[in-house]
Design an enzyme around this catalytic site. Structure first.
Site, mmCIF file in Angstrom:
data_model
loop_
_atom_site.group_PDB
_atom_site.id
_atom_site.type_symbol
_atom_site.label_atom_id
_atom_site.label_comp_id
_atom_site.label_asym_id
_atom_site.label_seq_id
_atom_site.Cartn_x
_atom_site.Cartn_y
_atom_site.Cartn_z
ATOM 1 N N GLY A 1 0.834 -1.209 0.000
ATOM 2 C CA GLY A 1 0.000 0.000 0.000
ATOM 3 C C GLY A 1 0.857 1.241 0.000
ATOM 4 N N ASN A 2 0.248 2.374 0.277
ATOM 5 C CA ASN A 2 1.013 3.618 0.394
ATOM 6 C C ASN A 2 0.368 4.508 1.448
ATOM 7 O OD1 ASN A 2 -0.971 5.448 -0.948
ATOM 8 N ND2 ASN A 2 -0.588 4.056 -2.671
#
Ligand code: CTP
Length: 397
Positions: free
Chosen positions: A209-210
Site C-alpha cells: 500500500g502507500n
C-alpha cells in the site's frame, strides 16, 4: 445543498409556530447550523426551550441577553452570520413591519441588517392573507428581492377554509434546496473523484500500500457537492466519513479502482483522479498466509492498469479530466509531460518538499497547470482550501 449553511429561523406569533420545531429538525438533519430568533408573541405558541434544544443554540429574543450580564445580542453580527434567513411563520404584522422598516424587535433589526437571502413563509387567516395591504406588502417584499414561500390552502385555525396555512416544513426545505442548488456553480453536472490509496494483496494478511490518507480527494468531493454537483466518490481503503450528499463506492485494489472508475466514467462531466493507485501489484496472491522461512523473499510484481491514462484515451470532448502528479525532480516539466501523455485538461502538482504538504497531512501545497499552459502556484493551505482552488480552476478552464 444545505450542508454547512448557516440559517436563521425567525419565528413570529402564529399558531403555525409549532411547525418551526419540525423545520429546525429538517435543517439540522440536512447539515445546516441553525440559530433561532423568536418574537415575544411567538412564545405564546412554542417555548424557546424546545427551539433551543432542537437547534443546539440559545434562542435569540431580545436586544439584551437574559442573563443579567448587561451584554446585548448583536443584531448586525447575527445578520452577517447567516447564509439565509427564513421567516416562518411570518405573520401579517411581521410582514408589514418588514416592509415599513420597523426595528422594534430583534427579528426586524436582524432582517434590516442582513445581506443574505431572506425567505418569507406567511401564515395567517384567509381574509388577512387576501387583504389588499398584505398582498401589497408581499409584492413589495418580492420587489426588494425577498423570496416568498407561498402558504397552502386548507383548514385554518379559525375553522375557515382557504389560503393562509403555513406550508409544510418539508416544502420549505425543498424550496431552500432548490434555491441553493440553482445558485450553485456545478448544479446539473456529474463529477467523479477517486481518492485514497489502493491495497494490493500478497496473501490473506499482507498487502502493498502507500501513505495516502484520502483527505484531498474527500475534500474535493465535499466541495463539489457543496457547489451542487452530483458527486461519485471512488474511495480506496480509508476510514474517512463520506461527505454529505456524496455517492461513495468503496474499492480496495488498483483493479477494483479501475473497474469502478471506468464503469462510471461515461456519464461524468468532470473526472478528478486524486487516488494514489498502486503502480505495481503482486502477480501471485497466496491463498494461505506465507510462513517466514528463507532469509529473503522476492515478490514478483506486475504493472497495474493506469486508470487516468485509460480515461484520457477514452474521454469525450466535453468531459474535463484532472490528474495529480507527485514529482521529486523537474517537477513542473514532468507534470506537463504527464498532462500531455495522459491527455488531461488540468494537472495538479503536489509538493512533497514542503513541510505540512502531501500524504497524511491536513494541508497541501499545489501548483495547478492547465492545457493552455496557465500555471498557478499556491501557498501551503488546508486541503479544504486547496479543494476550493482546484474546483475554481476547473470552473474557469
Ligand atoms: N493514476 C491512476 N492509475 C494508476 C496510477 C496513477 O489513475 N494506476 C493516476 C493518479 O490518480 C494521479 C496520476 O495518475 O492522478 C499520477 O500518478 P503517478 O503515479 O504520479 O504518475 P505515473 O504516470 O504513474 O508516473 P510516475 O509514477 O512515473 O511518476
Amino acid at each position: 445543498m444545505l450542508n454547512g449553511k448557516k440559517i436563521i429561523l425567525a419565528v413570529s406569533g402564529s399558531i403555525a409556530a409549532y411547525k418551526s420545531a419540525l423545520i429546525i429538525r429538517l435543517l439540522i438533519k440536512a447539515g445546516a447550523s441553525v440559530k433561532v430568533i423568536m418574537t415575544e408573541a411567538s412564545e405564546d405558541f412554542i417555548t424557546p426551550l424546545t427551539l433551543s434544544t432542537l437547534s443546539k443554540n440559545p434562542v435569540f429574543k431580545d436586544f439584551t441577553k437574559d442573563d443579567d450580564s448587561g451584554e446585548w445580542n448583536n443584531h448586525v453580527e447575527l445578520g452577517l452570520w447567516a447564509d439565509a434567513i427564513i421567516v416562518a411563520p411570518a405573520t401579517a404584522n411581521t410582514i408589514a413591519k418588514m416592509v415599513s422598516g420597523h426595528a422594534d424587535s430583534l427579528l426586524l433589526a436582524v432582517y434590516l441588517s442582513a445581506r443574505c437571502s431572506v425567505f418569507v413563509a406567511p401564515a395567517m387567516d384567509l381574509d388577512m392573507y387576501q387583504h389588499e395591504s398584505t398582498q401589497e406588502n408581499l409584492k413589495t417584499l418580492i420587489e426588494r428581492g425577498n423570496l416568498i414561500i407561498q402558504p397552502e390552502s386548507g383548514e385554518l385555525a379559525s375553522g375557515l377554509i382557504g389560503e393562509g396555512r403555513l406550508t409544510e416544513p418539508d416544502h420549505i426545505l425543498e424550496f431552500l434546496n432548490k434555491y441553493f442548488a440553482e445558485k450553485a456553480s456545478l448544479y446539473g453536472l456529474k463529477l467523479m473523484v477517486s481518492a485514497g490509496p489502493t491495497h494490493e494483496p500478497i496473501d490473506p494478511v499482507r498487502f502493498i500500500g502507500n501513505h495516502s490518507s484520502g483527505k484531498m480527494g474527500f475534500a474535493l468531493a465535499e466541495e463539489a457537492a457543496k457547489r451542487g454537483a452530483d458527486v461519485t466518490l471512488i474511495a480506496g481503503p480509508v476510514s474517512l466519513e463520506t461527505p454529505h450528499g456524496v455517492n461513495r463506492i468503496n474499492v480496495k485494489t488498483a483493479q477494483e479502482m479501475f473497474d469502478a472508475c471506468t464503469g462510471n466514467f461515461d456519464k461524468q462531466d468532470i473526472i478528478i483522479m486524486a487516488a494514489a493507485v498502486a503502480d505495481y501489484a503482486p502477480i501471485q496472491i497466496a491463498s494461505e498466509k506465507v510462513k517466514k522461512k528463507a532469509e529473503d523473499w522476492n515478490i514478483e510484481l506486475k504493472k497495474t492498469k493506469d486508470v487516468l491514462a485509460w480515461i484520457g484515451e477514452n474521454k469525450k470532448v466535453n468531459q474535463k479530466l484532472i490528474g495529480f502528479a507527485l514529482e521529486t525532480e523537474n517537477e513542473q516539466a514532468n507534470a506537463v509531460g504527464k498532462l500531455e501523455r495522459k491527455n488531461l485538461d488540468i494537472i495538479v502538482l503536489n509538493s512533497l518538499k514542503d513541510e505540512g504538504a502531501g500524504f497524511q497531512h491536513d494541508s497541501n501545497k499545489v501548483t495547478i497547470i492547465d492545457r493552455n499552459n496557465k500555471v498557478i502556484s499556491f501557498e501551503l493551505k488546508s486541503k479544504h482550501e486547496v479543494a476550493i482552488d482546484i474546483l475554481d480552476a476547473i470552473e474557469n478552464y
